[in-house]
Scaffold this motif. Sequence first.
Motif, mmCIF file in Angstrom:
data_model
loop_
_atom_site.group_PDB
_atom_site.id
_atom_site.type_symbol
_atom_site.label_atom_id
_atom_site.label_comp_id
_atom_site.label_asym_id
_atom_site.label_seq_id
_atom_site.Cartn_x
_atom_site.Cartn_y
_atom_site.Cartn_z
ATOM 1 N N THR A 135 15.297 5.240 12.190
ATOM 2 C CA THR A 135 15.110 5.517 13.608
ATOM 3 C C THR A 135 13.611 5.435 13.870
ATOM 4 O OG1 THR A 135 14.819 7.898 13.289
ATOM 5 C CG2 THR A 135 17.090 7.103 13.656
ATOM 6 N N ALA A 136 13.232 5.280 15.114
ATOM 7 C CA ALA A 136 11.810 5.226 15.440
ATOM 8 C C ALA A 136 11.117 6.520 15.022
ATOM 9 C CB ALA A 136 11.619 4.965 16.930
ATOM 10 N N ALA A 137 11.758 7.649 15.274
ATOM 11 C CA ALA A 137 11.164 8.944 14.915
ATOM 12 C C ALA A 137 11.064 9.105 13.403
ATOM 13 C CB ALA A 137 11.992 10.079 15.507
ATOM 14 N N GLY A 138 12.097 8.694 12.673
ATOM 15 C CA GLY A 138 12.075 8.794 11.212
ATOM 16 C C GLY A 138 10.994 7.922 10.595
ATOM 17 N N LEU A 139 10.829 6.728 11.127
ATOM 18 C CA LEU A 139 9.793 5.828 10.630
ATOM 19 C C LEU A 139 8.404 6.373 10.956
ATOM 20 C CD1 LEU A 139 9.282 3.198 9.160
ATOM 21 C CD2 LEU A 139 9.404 2.025 11.355
ATOM 22 N N ALA A 140 8.236 6.909 12.150
ATOM 23 C CA ALA A 140 6.954 7.509 12.525
ATOM 24 C C ALA A 140 6.629 8.689 11.620
ATOM 25 C CB ALA A 140 6.987 7.947 13.983
ATOM 26 N N ASP A 141 7.628 9.514 11.309
ATOM 27 C CA ASP A 141 7.403 10.650 10.411
ATOM 28 C C ASP A 141 7.023 10.183 9.005
ATOM 29 O OD1 ASP A 141 7.947 12.473 12.405
ATOM 30 O OD2 ASP A 141 10.025 12.818 11.761
ATOM 31 N N ALA A 142 7.693 9.136 8.521
ATOM 32 C CA ALA A 142 7.455 8.655 7.160
ATOM 33 C C ALA A 142 6.111 7.946 7.030
ATOM 34 C CB ALA A 142 8.581 7.724 6.738
ATOM 35 N N GLY A 146 3.591 7.957 9.483
ATOM 36 C CA GLY A 146 2.529 8.553 10.290
ATOM 37 C C GLY A 146 1.292 8.951 9.514
ATOM 38 N N PRO A 147 1.415 9.694 8.417
ATOM 39 C CA PRO A 147 0.213 10.096 7.672
ATOM 40 C C PRO A 147 -0.588 8.903 7.141
ATOM 41 C CG PRO A 147 2.084 11.429 7.022
ATOM 42 C CD PRO A 147 2.610 10.328 7.897
ATOM 43 N N SER A 148 0.086 7.870 6.706
ATOM 44 C CA SER A 148 -0.609 6.685 6.181
ATOM 45 C C SER A 148 -1.314 5.929 7.293
ATOM 46 C CB SER A 148 0.383 5.735 5.517
ATOM 47 O OG SER A 148 1.069 6.390 4.489
ATOM 48 N N LEU A 149 -0.638 5.773 8.413
ATOM 49 C CA LEU A 149 -1.217 5.003 9.511
ATOM 50 C C LEU A 149 -2.356 5.749 10.185
ATOM 51 C CD1 LEU A 149 2.033 3.557 11.092
ATOM 52 C CD2 LEU A 149 0.426 2.411 9.577
ATOM 53 N N SER A 150 -2.235 7.052 10.309
ATOM 54 C CA SER A 150 -3.266 7.803 11.015
ATOM 55 C C SER A 150 -4.565 7.920 10.216
ATOM 56 C CB SER A 150 -2.765 9.200 11.378
ATOM 57 O OG SER A 150 -2.534 9.964 10.212
ATOM 58 N N ALA A 200 0.827 -1.205 0.000
ATOM 59 C CA ALA A 200 0.000 0.000 0.000
ATOM 60 C C ALA A 200 0.860 1.254 0.000
ATOM 61 C CB ALA A 200 -0.925 0.001 1.216
ATOM 62 N N HIS A 201 1.960 1.225 0.712
ATOM 63 C CA HIS A 201 2.863 2.371 0.807
ATOM 64 C C HIS A 201 4.285 1.856 0.934
ATOM 65 C CE1 HIS A 201 -0.466 5.132 1.510
ATOM 66 N NE2 HIS A 201 -0.953 4.211 2.313
ATOM 67 N N GLU A 202 5.208 2.571 0.365
ATOM 68 C CA GLU A 202 6.628 2.230 0.508
ATOM 69 C C GLU A 202 7.397 3.507 0.809
ATOM 70 O OE1 GLU A 202 10.336 0.372 -2.054
ATOM 71 O OE2 GLU A 202 8.283 0.039 -2.741
ATOM 72 N N VAL A 203 8.221 3.448 1.813
ATOM 73 C CA VAL A 203 9.074 4.580 2.156
ATOM 74 C C VAL A 203 10.511 4.079 2.212
ATOM 75 C CG1 VAL A 203 7.284 5.866 3.393
ATOM 76 C CG2 VAL A 203 8.681 4.239 4.626
ATOM 77 N N THR A 204 11.442 4.941 1.903
ATOM 78 C CA THR A 204 12.848 4.555 1.914
ATOM 79 C C THR A 204 13.637 5.492 2.816
ATOM 80 O OG1 THR A 204 13.326 5.925 -0.011
ATOM 81 C CG2 THR A 204 12.746 3.632 -0.438
ATOM 82 N N SER A 205 14.796 5.030 3.182
ATOM 83 C CA SER A 205 15.698 5.805 4.034
ATOM 84 C C SER A 205 17.094 5.715 3.442
ATOM 85 C CB SER A 205 15.690 5.230 5.452
ATOM 86 O OG SER A 205 16.680 5.843 6.235
#
Length: 53
Positions: A25-32, A34-38, A15-20
């Motif tokens: 980091t936990a904060a980086g993953l939450a930022d990436a 967050g909009p999809s999960l919320s 559904a979504h793919e994000v890269t780093s």
Amino acid sequence: MYGGRVAVMAPPTVAHEVTSDGVWTAAGLADALGPSLSTGTAGFTAASALAFD
């Protein structure tokens, strides 16, 4: 066995793919993510996928 019904499931789709550029980091993953999960658009749940009509 649960009654007279069998369900054959297909593989889930991405559904979504994000890269780093490095290690997540936990904060980086939450930022990436967050909009999809919320918004509830991140994918499916096993309970909803296995619910029979």
